[in-house]
Design a protein around this motif. Structure first.
Motif, short mmCIF file in Angstrom:
data_model
loop_
_atom_site.label_atom_id
_atom_site.label_comp_id
_atom_site.label_asym_id
_atom_site.label_seq_id
_atom_site.Cartn_x
_atom_site.Cartn_y
_atom_site.Cartn_z
N LEU A 186 0.42 -0.22 6.12
CA LEU A 186 -0.78 0.59 5.92
C LEU A 186 -0.48 1.62 4.84
CD1 LEU A 186 -1.77 1.33 9.63
CD2 LEU A 186 -2.74 -0.41 8.13
N PHE A 225 -2.49 4.58 2.26
CA PHE A 225 -3.67 5.26 1.75
C PHE A 225 -3.55 5.34 0.23
CE2 PHE A 225 -3.65 7.13 6.08
CZ PHE A 225 -4.91 6.72 6.47
N LEU A 231 -7.85 2.73 2.70
CA LEU A 231 -6.70 2.32 3.47
C LEU A 231 -6.45 0.86 3.11
CD1 LEU A 231 -4.57 2.80 5.73
CD2 LEU A 231 -6.25 1.80 7.30
#
Length: 123
Positions: free
Chosen positions: A78, A80, A97
């Motif tokens: 993950l 950002f 994301l």
């Protein structure tokens, strides 16, 4: 002469006010706030279809997505991403994301207390 002085002062004040209004930054759009991402983060992805929990240093947030971000629950990675603002996480769809299979728009960053974060994380 004495009557011209107050008029000149009034005109000067009006011009100064207009100039400062033109140079003042625009008000931020709701949800467009940004936070600097810390290397000390915790993401809680349990049930992360529409939102997920983020602990960023000592600050806590619910990160809301524009739509379903179902891959956030099981993705190995993950990240950002905020184009032009590296190291920042912003609302108003400025950040995404990135998961293994999906890219999800971040709509808002909702600040919450550490207690609310812990309670939600346990659910």
């Amino acid at each position: 002469m004495k009557t011209l002085l107050p008029l000149c002062l009034l005109a000067a004040c009006s011009l100064a006010g207009a100039a400062s209004a033109q140079t003042a930054p625009a008000a931020a759009q709701p949800g467009s706030e940004c936070v600097a991402l810390s290397s000390d983060q915790q993401l809680v992805r349990k049930g992360a279809d529409r939102s997920m929990l983020l602990r960023n240093g000592t600050d806590h947030y619910i990160v809301h997505f524009a739509g379903s971000c179902s891959s956030a629950s099981f993705s190995r990675k993950l990240t950002f991403v905020t184009p032009g603002q590296e190291g920042q996480l912003c609302g108003a769809r400025a950040s995404k994301l990135r998961t293994d299979t999906q890219s999800c728009d971040v709509t808002t960053l909702e600040p919450i207390t550490a207690e609310a974060f812990a309670s939600r994380a346990r659910r």
